[in-house]
Design a protein around this motif. Structure first.
Motif, PDB file in Angstrom:
ATOM      1  N   ALA A 146      31.676  43.015  44.590  1.00 31.56           N
ATOM      2  CA  ALA A 146      31.552  44.462  44.376  1.00 31.56           C
ATOM      3  C   ALA A 146      32.782  44.918  45.364  1.00 31.56           C
ATOM      4  O   ALA A 146      33.903  45.245  45.045  1.00 31.56           O
ATOM      5  CB  ALA A 146      30.756  44.980  45.108  1.00 31.56           C
ATOM      6  N   ALA A 147      33.150  44.344  46.520  1.00 30.38           N
ATOM      7  CA  ALA A 147      34.062  44.884  47.543  1.00 30.38           C
ATOM      8  C   ALA A 147      35.582  44.264  46.985  1.00 30.38           C
ATOM      9  O   ALA A 147      37.134  45.183  46.910  1.00 30.38           O
ATOM     10  CB  ALA A 147      33.919  44.280  48.588  1.00 30.38           C
ATOM     11  N   PHE A 148      35.900  43.042  46.402  1.00 24.88           N
ATOM     12  CA  PHE A 148      36.845  42.325  45.825  1.00 24.88           C
ATOM     13  C   PHE A 148      36.975  43.232  43.770  1.00 24.88           C
ATOM     14  O   PHE A 148      38.454  43.815  44.595  1.00 24.88           O
ATOM     15  CB  PHE A 148      36.930  40.800  45.461  1.00 24.88           C
ATOM     16  CG  PHE A 148      37.779  40.172  45.038  1.00 24.88           C
ATOM     17  CD1 PHE A 148      38.261  39.356  45.757  1.00 24.88           C
ATOM     18  CD2 PHE A 148      37.973  40.409  43.905  1.00 24.88           C
ATOM     19  CE1 PHE A 148      39.892  38.587  45.486  1.00 24.88           C
ATOM     20  CE2 PHE A 148      39.608  40.187  43.331  1.00 24.88           C
ATOM     21  CZ  PHE A 148      40.045  38.751  43.954  1.00 24.88           C
ATOM     22  N   THR A 149      36.259  43.390  43.767  1.00 27.48           N
ATOM     23  CA  THR A 149      36.016  44.441  42.659  1.00 27.48           C
ATOM     24  C   THR A 149      37.326  45.909  42.879  1.00 27.48           C
ATOM     25  O   THR A 149      38.357  46.011  42.082  1.00 27.48           O
ATOM     26  CB  THR A 149      34.755  44.070  41.260  1.00 27.48           C
ATOM     27  OG1 THR A 149      34.609  42.560  41.443  1.00 27.48           O
ATOM     28  CG2 THR A 149      35.885  45.036  40.033  1.00 27.48           C
ATOM     29  N   THR A 150      36.604  46.708  43.835  1.00 28.46           N
ATOM     30  CA  THR A 150      37.166  48.128  44.090  1.00 28.46           C
ATOM     31  C   THR A 150      38.037  47.815  44.706  1.00 28.46           C
ATOM     32  O   THR A 150      39.392  48.779  43.666  1.00 28.46           O
ATOM     33  CB  THR A 150      36.140  48.069  45.010  1.00 28.46           C
ATOM     34  OG1 THR A 150      34.844  47.611  44.284  1.00 28.46           O
ATOM     35  CG2 THR A 150      36.129  49.760  46.014  1.00 28.46           C
ATOM     36  N   GLU A 151      38.302  46.971  45.542  1.00 30.84           N
ATOM     37  CA  GLU A 151      40.224  46.913  45.848  1.00 30.84           C
ATOM     38  C   GLU A 151      41.250  46.620  44.399  1.00 30.84           C
ATOM     39  O   GLU A 151      42.032  47.223  44.368  1.00 30.84           O
ATOM     40  CB  GLU A 151      40.161  45.673  46.994  1.00 30.84           C
ATOM     41  CG  GLU A 151      39.988  46.510  48.522  1.00 30.84           C
ATOM     42  CD  GLU A 151      39.976  47.899  48.685  1.00 30.84           C
ATOM     43  OE1 GLU A 151      41.555  47.550  48.899  1.00 30.84           O
ATOM     44  OE2 GLU A 151      39.537  48.077  49.036  1.00 30.84           O
ATOM     45  N   VAL A 152      40.505  45.757  43.509  1.00 31.44           N
ATOM     46  CA  VAL A 152      41.450  45.409  42.674  1.00 31.44           C
ATOM     47  C   VAL A 152      41.763  46.437  41.449  1.00 31.44           C
ATOM     48  O   VAL A 152      42.769  46.718  41.322  1.00 31.44           O
ATOM     49  CB  VAL A 152      41.283  44.037  41.362  1.00 31.44           C
ATOM     50  CG1 VAL A 152      41.425  43.952  40.004  1.00 31.44           C
ATOM     51  CG2 VAL A 152      41.570  43.242  42.242  1.00 31.44           C
ATOM     52  N   ALA A 153      40.563  47.158  41.773  1.00 30.76           N
ATOM     53  CA  ALA A 153      40.763  48.467  41.060  1.00 30.76           C
ATOM     54  C   ALA A 153      41.272  49.484  41.728  1.00 30.76           C
ATOM     55  O   ALA A 153      42.548  50.060  40.832  1.00 30.76           O
ATOM     56  CB  ALA A 153      39.168  49.347  40.648  1.00 30.76           C
ATOM     57  N   LEU A 154      41.360  49.755  42.568  1.00 29.43           N
ATOM     58  CA  LEU A 154      42.363  50.890  43.488  1.00 29.43           C
ATOM     59  C   LEU A 154      43.399  50.281  43.591  1.00 29.43           C
ATOM     60  O   LEU A 154      44.597  51.125  42.986  1.00 29.43           O
ATOM     61  CB  LEU A 154      41.966  50.355  44.641  1.00 29.43           C
ATOM     62  CG  LEU A 154      40.502  50.937  45.022  1.00 29.43           C
ATOM     63  CD1 LEU A 154      40.051  51.670  46.698  1.00 29.43           C
ATOM     64  CD2 LEU A 154      40.813  53.203  44.813  1.00 29.43           C
TER      65      LEU A 154
END
Length: 349
Positions: free
Chosen positions: A300-308
């Motif tokens: 979730a953290a990795f995906t969130t940072e990619v999303a940002l």
């Protein structure tokens, strides 16, 4: 006009964590969607920030109205087809997928020309593996001249609770034959020993990162291996594979019993780890390790940072890309992922 962020599978273990990270930054703009509207509504109420629940069945996608006024779609489920991806491409909606199934990724990769034609951006490989492992491998390749081989080691904790899809994917791939390039490989064979939370054997497994990296990194042999946190369980699985008994894991009734046991009883820990060792023709090496607790949280953290990154970058590249080709400052990105949990530790040698 402000546009929304649609999270498919947004009330699941990983999707709800992504929503919880993004909701304070984008209040009133997060939509969580899945087949069960009651679950979506309940999760939306828990997350606050006026998160919007929606009923949506990814495998029966027809009505595109859910995509109206959406800027980014994050998909946390495996799909049987590419209809949603194609709709996002035609509408120039950014598409981000966390699937670990290479079969799914290959279907989406085949839409490269469509994405280029419509000037759309599709990002794959977000999570632990693929995702973090891709980044570590790419960084090792960048730093080590004349890289010839990259070995990826993934440690999974048996005590962490996963969704049904994740369990079934793992069971189906324990007794599995696959190819990386033209090389045939049998899962849970060819052990290599390395120190990742202790010295242990890791066995070949069909994670998608090795397929992607083998294609993108010329003349480099990439292999991904897996182990569980409990050594005895890893050894038992390897023995059953050697004796030809692991085909039983493909039986749905056996899977149901095992999934029920994992969900209701404590076995193992929620430890996870990823290690990459690159070697060149001069026998020089580069080694990176990321370890922590709660694989779902790091995904979730990795995906969130990619999303940002996708939401704040002015001129995104077009086409179907994997995360390591989007992220240029890899060490800085890993630092951001680390900040989500004190247990996340990164080291390099």
């Amino acid at each position: 006009m402000e546009q929304n962020i649609l999270i498919i599978g947004g009330y699941g273990a990983v999707g709800s964590q992504i929503a919880s990270y993004l909701a304070p930054l984008y209040p009133h703009r997060i939509i969580i969607a899945g087949r069960d509207f009651d679950k979506a509504r309940k999760k939306a109420q828990e997350l606050t920030y006026d998160v919007i629940p929606q009923a949506f069945d990814l495998n029966h996608f027809q009505d595109e109205s859910i995509l109206d006024n959406v800027k980014l779609v994050i998909v946390c489920l495996d799909s049987n087809d590419t209809r949603l991806v194609e709709a996002c491409i035609r509408r120039r909606i950014i598409y981000l997928d966390i699937s670990a199934r290479y079969e799914t990724l290959k279907q989406i990769e085949a839409l490269e020309n469509l994405a280029l034609f419509h000037k759309s951006t599709v990002i794959l490989s977000a999570g632990l593996a693929p995702g973090l492992t891709n980044l570590l491998a790419q960084q090792a390749y960048n730093e080590l001249p004349l890289t010839r081989s990259i070995d990826i080691f993934i440690l999974l904790g048996l005590g962490e609770k996963h969704g049904e899809q994740a369990y079934r994917w793992t069971f189906n791939h324990i007794d599995h034959h696959y190819k990386v390039g033209n090389v045939p490989i049998k899962s849970f064979t060819l052990p290599l020993k390395t120190d990742l939370s202790g010295l242990r054997n890791f066995y070949t497994f069909d994670f998608s990162d090795q397929h992607v990296l083998s294609t993108l990194l010329p003349n480099v042999i990439v292999r991904t291996r897996m182990s569980f946190d409990l050594n005895w369980f890893t050894k038992l699985t390897a023995l059953l594979r050697k004796l030809g008994f692991t085909r039983i894991f493909r039986n749905e009734k056996v899977q149901n019993i095992a999934i029920n046991a994992f969900n209701n009883y404590s076995i193992g820990t929620d430890l996870f780890g990823a290690k990459v060792i690159a070697r060149n023709q001069n026998k020089e090496t580069k080694e990176y390790t990321f370890i922590g607790n709660n694989e779902g949280k790091v995904t979730a953290a990795f995906t969130t940072e990619v999303a940002l990154l996708l939401l704040t970058t002015a001129n995104l590249p077009y086409g179907v890309l994997h995360s390591q080709t989007l992220i240029h400052d890899i060490f800085r990105f890993i630092e951001k992922v680390q900040s989500y949990d004190n247990s996340f530790r990164f080291s390099k040698h």
